[in-house]
Each structure stands twice: as structure tokens, then as C-alpha cells.
Design a protein around this motif. Structure first.
Motif, short mmCIF file in Angstrom:
data_model
loop_
_atom_site.label_atom_id
_atom_site.label_comp_id
_atom_site.label_asym_id
_atom_site.label_seq_id
_atom_site.Cartn_x
_atom_site.Cartn_y
_atom_site.Cartn_z
N ALA A 239 37.38 48.03 30.72
CA ALA A 239 38.10 48.61 29.58
C ALA A 239 37.73 50.07 29.37
CB ALA A 239 37.81 47.81 28.31
N GLY A 240 36.47 50.41 29.66
CA GLY A 240 36.04 51.79 29.46
C GLY A 240 35.90 52.59 30.73
N HIS A 241 35.86 51.89 31.86
CA HIS A 241 35.65 52.59 33.14
C HIS A 241 36.33 51.82 34.25
CE1 HIS A 241 33.82 55.05 36.20
NE2 HIS A 241 33.16 54.03 36.71
N ALA A 242 37.48 52.31 34.70
CA ALA A 242 38.25 51.61 35.73
C ALA A 242 37.46 51.41 37.01
CB ALA A 242 39.54 52.39 36.02
N GLY A 243 36.57 52.36 37.32
CA GLY A 243 35.79 52.27 38.55
C GLY A 243 34.88 51.06 38.60
N ALA A 244 34.66 50.41 37.45
CA ALA A 244 33.80 49.22 37.42
C ALA A 244 34.37 48.11 38.30
CB ALA A 244 33.63 48.73 35.98
N LEU A 245 35.69 48.15 38.53
CA LEU A 245 36.33 47.12 39.36
C LEU A 245 35.69 47.06 40.74
CD1 LEU A 245 38.60 44.99 39.61
CD2 LEU A 245 40.05 46.82 40.55
N GLU A 246 35.24 48.20 41.24
CA GLU A 246 34.65 48.26 42.58
C GLU A 246 33.37 47.44 42.67
OE1 GLU A 246 34.21 52.27 43.88
OE2 GLU A 246 36.32 52.78 43.52
N HIS A 247 32.77 47.14 41.53
CA HIS A 247 31.49 46.41 41.53
C HIS A 247 31.64 44.97 41.05
CE1 HIS A 247 29.71 50.29 42.29
NE2 HIS A 247 30.39 50.78 41.27
N VAL A 248 32.89 44.56 40.81
CA VAL A 248 33.16 43.19 40.39
C VAL A 248 32.99 42.27 41.60
CG1 VAL A 248 34.99 41.63 39.62
CG2 VAL A 248 34.69 43.85 38.52
N ALA A 249 32.51 41.06 41.36
CA ALA A 249 32.31 40.08 42.43
C ALA A 249 33.63 39.84 43.17
CB ALA A 249 31.78 38.78 41.85
N PRO A 250 33.58 39.67 44.50
CA PRO A 250 34.80 39.49 45.31
C PRO A 250 35.73 38.40 44.80
CG PRO A 250 32.89 39.79 46.72
CD PRO A 250 32.36 39.66 45.32
N GLU A 251 35.17 37.27 44.32
CA GLU A 251 36.03 36.18 43.88
C GLU A 251 36.87 36.56 42.66
OE1 GLU A 251 31.77 35.29 42.36
OE2 GLU A 251 32.76 36.10 44.16
N LEU A 252 36.34 37.43 41.80
CA LEU A 252 37.11 37.90 40.65
C LEU A 252 38.16 38.92 41.07
CD1 LEU A 252 34.76 38.38 37.56
CD2 LEU A 252 36.57 36.70 37.90
N ARG A 253 37.81 39.76 42.00
CA ARG A 253 38.75 40.80 42.46
C ARG A 253 39.97 40.18 43.13
NH1 ARG A 253 36.14 45.96 45.24
NH2 ARG A 253 38.25 46.64 44.82
N GLU A 254 39.84 38.94 43.58
CA GLU A 254 40.96 38.25 44.23
C GLU A 254 41.68 37.31 43.27
OE1 GLU A 254 39.15 36.36 47.56
OE2 GLU A 254 38.54 38.24 48.50
N ASP A 255 41.25 37.30 42.02
CA ASP A 255 41.84 36.43 41.01
C ASP A 255 43.00 37.16 40.33
OD1 ASP A 255 42.28 35.31 38.31
OD2 ASP A 255 40.63 33.99 38.82
N ARG A 256 44.20 36.68 40.55
CA ARG A 256 45.42 37.33 40.05
C ARG A 256 45.39 37.50 38.53
NH1 ARG A 256 50.76 37.63 42.14
NH2 ARG A 256 52.37 37.83 40.54
N GLN A 257 45.04 36.42 37.82
CA GLN A 257 45.04 36.48 36.35
C GLN A 257 44.00 37.47 35.84
OE1 GLN A 257 47.44 35.14 34.38
NE2 GLN A 257 46.44 36.52 32.92
N PHE A 258 42.85 37.51 36.50
CA PHE A 258 41.81 38.45 36.09
C PHE A 258 42.32 39.89 36.26
CE2 PHE A 258 38.49 41.44 37.39
CZ PHE A 258 37.63 41.37 36.30
N LEU A 259 42.95 40.16 37.37
CA LEU A 259 43.46 41.51 37.64
C LEU A 259 44.55 41.91 36.65
CD1 LEU A 259 43.49 41.48 41.54
CD2 LEU A 259 41.97 42.80 40.06
N LEU A 260 45.41 40.97 36.30
CA LEU A 260 46.47 41.27 35.33
C LEU A 260 45.87 41.59 33.96
CD1 LEU A 260 49.15 38.62 36.31
CD2 LEU A 260 49.33 41.10 36.58
N THR A 261 44.84 40.84 33.60
CA THR A 261 44.16 41.11 32.33
C THR A 261 43.49 42.47 32.37
OG1 THR A 261 43.75 38.74 32.06
CG2 THR A 261 42.45 40.23 30.68
#
Length: 373
Positions: A239-261
Motif C-alpha cells: 500500500a505504501g511501497h509498490a516495490g515491496a511486491l518484489e519481496h513477497v513470497a512466490p506463492e503469493l505473487r502467483e495468487d490472482r486474488q492477492f494481486l488484484l487486491t
């Protein structure tokens, strides 16, 4: 006679410094000739006369040409104050080569740490407790705090001041401070990197990390691995730093609903998502319904896709700015955009900014839209 000609020797050493080894005595003790040889090849300085290699002023000039010349400096120079001071300003790490007496010289040590903060490790113990010396070292390299005396590393006020200067200074704080939640939180107020050096227990403390990333999403990269797979913690960081996505666990990065949120919270995460995802039309259509400003990160082809653009401007009229020129000139698209936000009128084509019906629609949403007509 030719070898005795100074101009000939000078010309020769400029082409091949090692020619100095065959030069007459006068040439080998000539500063200009020796420096010319060193400029061509620093190793050639070994052929200069010992008197030259023991002359502080000469060696300072030589080292300015190449630090490799130092290997030929006379040992006695490391006890020469002026020479050592000059060397410290050129390369602070050279402090490790000087005599113990000169390592207690405040001026020399200040010069050394100003050039290389980590040189503090070679200073005398009394200067590792000198606040100005340590502060100067930290300004150059935050990790220098780790070489200060334990008293300063455990001094709360001094450590916070150090973290303000350089976030990585927290790595050198006393162990007990890096394990204290309130103190680490105070350090995080100045630098997200403080979490990197917090105790393992704090980096794995869900509540503590959640508070930290809500204040600064950049701290997320330093959280324990387990928490990088925690959706709530990850979304708070994103929410405060888009770059944090790069450090999210792989299973979350592949989760469609998580990405949409995540897109709904911060459209800029699309910059950090896989290109294949950004080119997936169905996903982008759904994502733009969550956050229209994501249109800025889609391909040129999608910016010319009427359904994609309509989805974006319905959610945020300002997304019109990133539509193709053709769609910024499309009445239906612009009407939807200005109906959502009257200020979107500024992104319409010049022709539509003068269109009576469209201007009225924008004014119905906000009277301030008149400035864009």
C-alpha cells in the motif's frame, strides 16, 4: 652520451617506465623523470633512487599519480606525520599501515575516516570513543558505528543520531538496543533499513513488522521469510511501497486474488509484476476495474482497447491520460471519464474539450472543470 641526455631519458620513460632502470644516476634521482616513469608504469618507481622514495613530498606526488606507487615508499615514511596525513586523505584504509603513535593523532584519523569511514577500525581506542571522529566516520559509511567503542554503540541518543545520518548505522548498535522493540521502532522512524539489523525475534514478530511496514513499506524486504508469505503484512507494505511486491513470497505473487487486491491498493505494483501478467487481457481488465490508474503500466495495444480503457476510466477518470490518442478523442470514453471525475476533461482531445455536451458533463461533476474547457 645519449643515455645522459635528460630530454632523451624523459622521452624514453614516458614510453616505457622501466627504462628508468638503465638511466644514469642523475636521471634516477630526478623527480620529474621518476614521476614520468611512474605515470607510465608505477612499478618503475623501484628504480628511482632511495633518497627520492624516502622523500615525503615526492611520494605524495607519486601516489596521486597511482596508488600502486605506495609499494615503493620507504618504510620510514609511515612514521612521517605529513606523509601519513596526506595518505589518509587519499585512502583512509592506509591508516592500518601507520605506526601506533600516529593512529592516536586526531587530525590523521579524522582525515582517514572522512575518506573511508571503515578506517575507524584502525584508529586508537581513545579515538573510537571520540564522538566527532565516530560521527565523521558514519557520515562516510554507516557501518563505521560497528567499530566505535561499546559505550557509544549502546548510547541511545548517539545511535539514533547515527541512524538519521545513515540507516545502515543501526547494524553497529549494541545487541540489546537491536532487540528492544521501542528503540527499534524509533530507529525505523528514520530509516526502514533499521529492520534489517534488528534482532531475529523482532524481524519475525508479526505485530511489530506489521506496524513497521505500515509506516514504511520498504521495511518489508527485511522481514523474516515467514512474514513475506503473510498476505496482510505484504498488502500493508505494498500500500505504501509498490516495490515491496518484489519481496513477497512466490506463492503469493502467483495468487490472482492477492494481486488484484494489491493493484487496488497501489496500481504501481504492475511495474513490479511479470510482463506476461501485464499482457494478460482478462487479468488487466479485472485489475483496472480495481484501480484505473494501472492503465499507465499497460502495453500500447491495451491503451487502444476500448473495453480496457472504459474499465479504467469508470474507476478513475484521470486514467484517460494514459489512453491512446484515438480513445481520448472518443466521445463515449471521454463522457465516462468526466462523469467519474470532471478534471479528466484536461486529458481529452482538444476537439472534445470544446464539445458542448462533454464540457457540461464535466461541469456537472465539478464546476472546477471549466478551467480545462
Amino acid at each position: 652520451e645519449v643515455r645522459a641526455d635528460r630530454d632523451v631519458v624523459l622521452s624514453a620513460v614516458r614510453k616505457n617506465g622501466h627504462v628508468l632502470s638503465h638511466a644514469p644516476l642523475e636521471a634516477r634521482q630526478d623527480p620529474e623523470v621518476a614521476l614520468a616513469a611512474a605515470a607510465q608504469n608505477p612499478r618503475a618507481l623501484e628504480h628511482a633512487m632511495p633518497e627520492l622514495r624516502g622523500d615525503a613530498a615526492f611520494m605524495v606526488q607519486a601516489v596521486k599519480i597511482s596508488r600502486d606507487c605506495l609499494m615503493h615508499a620507504a618504510p620510514k615514511l609511515w612514521n612521517d606525520h605529513d606523509f601519513v596525513f596526506a595518505m589518509a586523505r587519499i585512502d583512509g584504509h592506509l591508516l592500518k599501515r601507520v605506526s601506533a603513535d600516529l593512529r592516536t593523532d586526531r587530525g590523521i584519523v579524522l582525515a582517514a575516516v572522512a575518506q573511508n569511514g571503515i578506517a575507524l577500525q584502525h584508529a586508537a581506542a581513545t579515538l573510537k570513543a571520540d564522538r566527532e571522529v565516530v560521527r565523521t566516520a558514519i557520515e562516510q559509511d554507516g557501518h563505521a558505528l560497528g567499530h566505535a567503542c561499546l559505550e557509544l554503540r549502546a548510547d541511545r541518543e548517539f545511535v539514533l543520531e547515527a541512524v538519521k545520518l545513515k540507516g545502515d548505522a543501526f547494524a553497529g548498535a549494541a545487541v540489546q538496543l537491536r532487540a528492544e522493540p521501542a528503540f527499534v521502532a524509533a530507529a525505523l522512524a528514520w530509516s526502514a533499513r533499521a529492520l534489517k539489523h534488528a534482532s531475529r525475534e523482532l524481524r519475525a514478530d508479526r505485530g511489530f513488522v506489521l506496524d513497521a511496514v505500515r509506516r514504511d513499506g520498504r521495511a518489508f524486504q527485511f522481514a523474516a521469510d515467514l512474514l513475506r508469505g503473510d498476505a496482510e503484512v505484504a498488502l500493508a507494505a505494498i500500500a505504501g511501497h509498490a516495490g515491496a511486491l518484489e519481496h513477497v513470497a512466490p506463492e503469493l505473487r502467483e495468487d490472482r486474488q492477492f494481486l488484484l487486491t494489491a493493484v487496488a491498493l497501489n496500481a504501481d505494483i504492475l511495474l513490479h509484476s511479470a510482463l506476461s501478467l501485464r499482457e494478460h487481457r482478462d487479468f488487466m481488465l479485472e485489475a483496472l476495474r480495481q484501480n484505473g490508474m494501472g492503465l499507465r503500466h499497460v502495453s500500447g495495444k491495451m491503451r487502444d482497447d476500448r473495453e480496457i480503457v472504459l474499465a479504467a476510466v469508470q474507476q478513475n477518470g484521470h486514467a484517460l491520460e494514459f489512453a491512446s490518442p484515438q480513445l481520448r478523442d472518443a466521445r463515449q470514453v471521454v463522457l465516462v471519464a468526466v462523469g467519474q471525475n470532471g478534471h479528466a476533461l484536461q486529458h481529452a482531445s482538444p476537439e472534445l474539450r470544446a464539445h458542448h455536451r462533454i464540457v457540461l458533463a464535466a461541469l456537472a461533476q465539478t464546476c472546477e472543470a471549466i478551467v480545462h474547457a
